[in-house]
Structure formats: structure tokens, C-alpha cells
Design an enzyme around this catalytic site. Structure first.
Site, PDB file in Angstrom:
ATOM      1  N   ASP A   1       0.328  -1.593   8.120  1.00 29.71           N
ATOM      2  CA  ASP A   1       0.302  -1.806   6.683  1.00 29.71           C
ATOM      3  C   ASP A   1       0.657  -0.479   6.037  1.00 29.71           C
ATOM      4  O   ASP A   1      -0.191   0.408   5.893  1.00 29.71           O
ATOM      5  CB  ASP A   1      -1.091  -2.291   6.256  1.00 29.71           C
TER       6      ASP A   1
ATOM      7  N   LYS B   1       3.975  -0.832  -3.273  1.00 33.35           N
ATOM      8  CA  LYS B   1       3.824   0.355  -4.136  1.00 33.35           C
ATOM      9  C   LYS B   1       5.124   1.098  -4.456  1.00 33.35           C
ATOM     10  O   LYS B   1       5.904   0.652  -5.279  1.00 33.35           O
ATOM     11  CB  LYS B   1       2.796   1.304  -3.513  1.00 33.35           C
TER      12      LYS B   1
ATOM     13  N   TYR C   1      -8.062  -1.522   4.003  1.00 33.61           N
ATOM     14  CA  TYR C   1      -7.808  -2.502   2.949  1.00 33.61           C
ATOM     15  C   TYR C   1      -6.378  -3.018   3.068  1.00 33.61           C
ATOM     16  O   TYR C   1      -5.439  -2.229   3.212  1.00 33.61           O
ATOM     17  CB  TYR C   1      -8.000  -1.830   1.578  1.00 33.61           C
TER      18      TYR C   1
HETATM   19  C1  LIG Z   1      -2.858  -0.401   2.419  1.00 33.26           C
HETATM   20  C2  LIG Z   1      -2.746  -1.444   1.352  1.00 33.26           C
HETATM   21  N1  LIG Z   1      -2.391  -2.688   1.685  1.00 33.26           N
HETATM   22  C3  LIG Z   1      -2.244  -3.667   0.778  1.00 33.26           C
HETATM   23  C4  LIG Z   1      -2.503  -3.422  -0.548  1.00 33.26           C
HETATM   24  C5  LIG Z   1      -2.351  -4.515  -1.556  1.00 33.26           C
HETATM   25  O1  LIG Z   1      -1.246  -4.239  -2.370  1.00 33.26           O
HETATM   26  P1  LIG Z   1      -1.151  -4.879  -3.855  1.00 33.26           P
HETATM   27  O2  LIG Z   1      -2.224  -4.232  -4.652  1.00 33.26           O
HETATM   28  O3  LIG Z   1       0.240  -4.529  -4.297  1.00 33.26           O
HETATM   29  O4  LIG Z   1      -1.317  -6.332  -3.696  1.00 33.26           O
HETATM   30  C6  LIG Z   1      -2.892  -2.136  -0.951  1.00 33.26           C
HETATM   31  C7  LIG Z   1      -3.193  -1.838  -2.359  1.00 33.26           C
HETATM   32  O5  LIG Z   1      -3.759  -0.837  -2.714  1.00 33.26           O
HETATM   33  C8  LIG Z   1      -3.014  -1.123   0.024  1.00 33.26           C
HETATM   34  O6  LIG Z   1      -3.379   0.107  -0.304  1.00 33.26           O
END
Ligand SMILES: Cc1ncc(COP(=O)(O)O)c(C=O)c1O
Length: 455
Positions: free
Chosen positions: A253, A281, A155
Site C-alpha cells: 500500500d 494521494k 491503515y
Molecule cells: C497507506 C494508506 N492507504 C490508504 C489510504 C486511504 O486513502 P484515501 O484517504 O484516499 O481513501 C490512506 C489514507 O491516508 C493511507 O495513508
């Protein structure tokens, strides 16, 4: 509202106020939630306050929080140093935001460059979603190709380009993951221009990369899938070797793993350095944030100093000379202050060791309790985040949580909510510096009561 009376009976009895709030919310907010991830059946709990490792809901029920805003709160709720840092920022600047460059974003960028081996330069965004989106734009623009490769089950935020094969499901007859849409309204373009890789399966990943490398502008992955399925280091190393050989930017990521697997994230932990890194986060200390850092050569393509962009007035610039990146609240001073305060606490010697020790103690304790009560289950993770898999038959281990016994896991999750352990059903456990040994021991007592209920 779907209410499975057997599963949710006591939950419903204890949470009348949450239910009322949810019913009110549903009238003005689709599904009653402002982010789909926050929904669960029969309705999500509406929280009233938090402190340290604990949350209190609108009915006055108390919980030990293992969701921690999906892992963001590495120092727990309401840490005094964060409150102090935000107040000081306001006092010093006299405002929350100047709308100009300021010292805090420079200090934060310097800090990230010093901690993350893959970062020469940094830009800030307001969310993890924006960070991965910007990282992909930088990579594909720099490489001059639009197709990306991502891993099945990973994700990267809620936007079209990466809402492909997030649900780890089908594979074809040769074991290659299917390319599937994960949202309504997704143009076929995104499926056609995405290569979906099987995480931790180098043989099939390599075959897909060899077949597609000429059209790839970026490879993006969560170094730890969903924050709890660790990579095989060899998989990361080979991916790094391949992408270097063919000049394809590799993006980690690290929205979940950044400041969770130590101060330098997964790249520090596993010793594999990406070209670009997305953070979010924990970096915001409880405020909305994202950041992209990476190799100077790639990062610099968004710089407006040499060539004007569409918003650079009075300069002879062409829209396509620069990779456009902007945002009213990017690098917000209060967020930077909260993030810097968080990092300062995390930099104190022994902090990560302590939280990881408690995570280990909790995992061991949960597994021992499950075993003692004859309930199949094991934990999976690295560092301060893990998940609980409840296999359909004992002895079976899978890396795919979906292949576990979801009904049993859900029953346990509701039993835990009733006992006072907060976790979004089916979600992972995150710990914080506020999860002391005492808190974890208390959790194990509550966990055992929950397990007894589902036996
Ligand atoms: C690995 C990863 N990338 C991107 C995101 C997206 O971040 P946001 O919810 O701050 O937009 C998340 C959110 O849980 C994530 O876990």
C-alpha cells in the site's frame, strides 16, 4: 464541545470564525467533518485559502502547512503547472470528463509502468481506499482464498475488511498482536479472516505466516508504517521470499509512500518488488485519485475483453468469469492531467534531493531546539515525511507513537498552531517542493517559540 481551557486557551481566542463554522457544520454534518481524520478537539480549523507552503484560516491567521492534505500536496498549494495542465485539459477536450477512454489515462498508465518496478498494468480509482480494496479483491480472487494478512498499526482506508487492528495496541502473552475491530458495525467475519502481523518483527511474522499460509489470499502492508516508521529492509525481503515461495500475492500500500520516497516509491527505495501496488494521494496532484498496478497475470483477471462481465451487453458472459471493477470517474481526465503535471515537476533532476535535504535540516533543527530547552523528543521518518515522538522518559525510543507522552505532544502541537505552524495535532509532518530553505528556517524560529511555551 469539550474545551480544555488550559490547553486551548489562545487557540480559541484566535479562531472564533473557525469555531462558528464548526458549530454551523455540526448541525448538518456529523461531527462537523466529512472525514473523521479531519476532526480534533476542541474543533478543527476551517481554512480559507492556500498558496505554496502556506494556509490562511477563516480568521485570517497564517500558517506554514506541514499537513499538506495528509501528504498529498507534494508540490504545495496551488502550483501553477497543475493549474495550467488542468486548464489545458479542459481546453483540449472541451469538457472535464468524456466518460470514455482517453489519451491522458493511457499516458499516465504508461508513466506508472515505467516508474514502478512492480507494475505491468494499471487501473485507476478515485481514492486510496478504493485502490487498496481493489488490490485486495484482485489478489484474493486470483489466489482463490479470502483470508488476508495485514500488519498491526497499518491503515489502508475506511472499509470493513481493513478496519482491523489499525490501532496498534494489545499483544497477547507471547507478543502476538491482537485482532481487534476499529469501527462500529464490523462483522465478525473480518476479524476471523484476518491474520494480524507485527511489523518489523520477522520471527513472529514468520510464525503466523507458517501457521496460516494455506488460507491466505493476500498479504498487505504499508512499507513505511503510517508514512514515518521505516521498515527493516530484511523484514520486507523475507516477507517477499515467503510470499513468493507460497504463491501469496504481496501488496504494497503505497498510498502514502508513492511519489514521496522518490519517483518509484518504497519499492524503488528499498528494492523489494510487490505483486500489486496501491497508489493515491500525490498521484492526483491535489485531486481525488487512486491506482492499482501489478503483475499482468493478476491484473488481467479484471479485463472484460475475453469474457463479458455483468455490464457487458450482448456478450455471453457469466458474472463470475471476470473480476468486476468499474467507476464513473475512474481515470478522470482533469485528475490525470494534474497528476502528470506533478510527476513532470518531480522528474526534474534534484527535486527529491532538495525536499529531503530540507526535511533533514528541519528534523535536525527541531531535535537541537528540543534538546537545548530540555524537552524530550526525537524525529522519526524517511524521505519527505517524519513524525515527532515525545517519550515519557529521556533516552527511551519506541516505534509506537502511542507510547510517547501524548499530553506533552498535544501541548506542543497547540503551541505550534498558535505560532503559525499547521499540523493536525499528533499527526506527521510532510514537506513539499514549496518548503524552501527560507520557509524551513522560519519554521524553526516559530518552533522554538512553541517549545518555550511548553517548557
Ligand atoms: C497507506 C494508506 N492507504 C490508504 C489510504 C486511504 O486513502 P484515501 O484517504 O484516499 O481513501 C490512506 C489514507 O491516508 C493511507 O495513508
Amino acid at each position: 464541545m469539550k474545551v480544555k481551557a488550559d490547553l486551548h486557551h489562545r487557540f480559541i481566542e484566535k479562531t472564533a470564525a473557525s469555531r462558528q463554522w464548526f458549530e454551523r457544520a455540526q448541525k448538518v454534518i456529523p461531527g462537523g467533518v466529512t472525514a473523521n481524520i479531519k476532526y480534533f478537539d476542541p474543533y478543527p480549523l476551517v481554512m480559507a485559502s492556500g498558496s505554496g507552503a502556506r494556509l490562511i484560516d477563516t480568521d485570517g491567521n497564517r500558517y506554514i502547512d506541514y499537513n499538506l492534505c495528509y501528504g498529498a500536496l507534494m508540490l504545495g498549494h496551488g502550483h501553477p503547472v497543475i493549474q495550467k495542465a488542468v486548464n489545458e485539459q479542459w481546453d483540449q477536450m472541451g469538457t472535464t470528463v468524456t466518460g470514455t477512454p482517453h489519451y491522458l489515462e493511457v499516458e499516465m498508465a504508461e508513466k506508472l509502468v515505467s516508474l514502478y518496478p512492480g507494475m505491468d498494468q494499471v487501473r485507476f480509482t478515485n481514492s486510496g481506499l478504493e485502490a487498496t480494496m481493489f488490490a485486495l479483491r484482485l489478489a484474493t480472487a486470483w489466489r482463490g482464498r479470502n483470508t488476508i494478512a495485514k500488519c498491526s498499526g497499518h491503515y489502508h482506508g475506511g472499509y470493513d475488511q481493513v478496519l482491523v487492528s489499525v490501532q496498534q495496541g494489545e499483544v497477547d502473552e507471547n507478543g502476538f498482536p491482537a485482532v481487534t475491530a476499529d469501527s462500529k458495525g464490523l462483522s465478525a467475519y473480518w476479524r476471523e479472516n484476518t491474520v494480524v502481523l507485527p511489523f518489523n518483527d520477522w520471527e513472529r511474522t514468520e510464525a503466523l505466516l507458517i501457521r496460516n499460509h494455506e488460507r491466505l489470499g493476500a498479504v498487505i502492508l504499508e512499507p513505511v508504517q503510517s508514512g514515518f516508521l521505516p521498515p527493516e529492509r530484511d523484514y520486507l525481503l523475507r516477507l517477499r521470499e515467503f510470499t513468493t515461495l507460497y504463491g501469496i500475492p504481496l501488496i504494497f500500500d503505497e498510498v502514502k509512500t508513492g511519489f514521496r520516497l522518490g519517483l518509484s516509491g518504497a519499492q524503488g527505495r528499498y528494492g523489494v518488488i510487490p505483486d500489486l501496488t496501491a497508489l493515491g494521494k500525490v498521484l492526483g496532484g491535489g485531486f481525488p485519485v487512486g491506482a492499482v498496478g501489478g503483475r499482468q497475470e493478476i491484473m488481467e483477471i479484471c479485463s472484460p475483453t475475453e469474457k463479458g462481465d455483468i455490464l457487458t451487453l450482448g456478450r455471453s458472459g457469466h458474472g463470475e468469469d471476470v473480476l468486476f471493477h468499474s467507476g464513473t470517474y475512474n481515470g478522470h481526465p482533469s485528475v490525470m492531467a494534474a497528476g502528470m503535471a506533478t510527476i513532470r515537476v518531480l522528474e526534474e533532476p534534484g527535486v527529491y534531493e532538495r525536499v529531503e535535504q530540507e526535511a533533514f535540516f528541519l528534523r535536525q533543527g527541531m531535535e537541537e531546539i528540543l534538546d537545548r530547552h530540555g524537552v524530550p523528543g526525537y524525529t522519526m521518518g524517511d524521505g519527505t515525511i517524519f513524525n515527532l515522538v515525545m517519550p515519557t522518559d529521556k533516552g527511551y525510543r519506541s516505534t509506537n507513537l502511542l507510547q510517547g507522552d501524548k499530553t506533552l505532544r498535544q501541548r506542543l502541537d497547540f503551541a505550534l498552531l498558535e505560532e503559525g505552524i499547521y499540523l493536525k495535532p499528533m499527526s506527521r509532518f510532510s514537506l513539499s517542493t514549496a518548503h524552501t530553505h527560507e520557509v524551513v528556517k522560519e519554521t524553526l524560529t516559530l518552533f522554538e517559540e512553541g517549545v518555550k511555551k511548553i517548557k
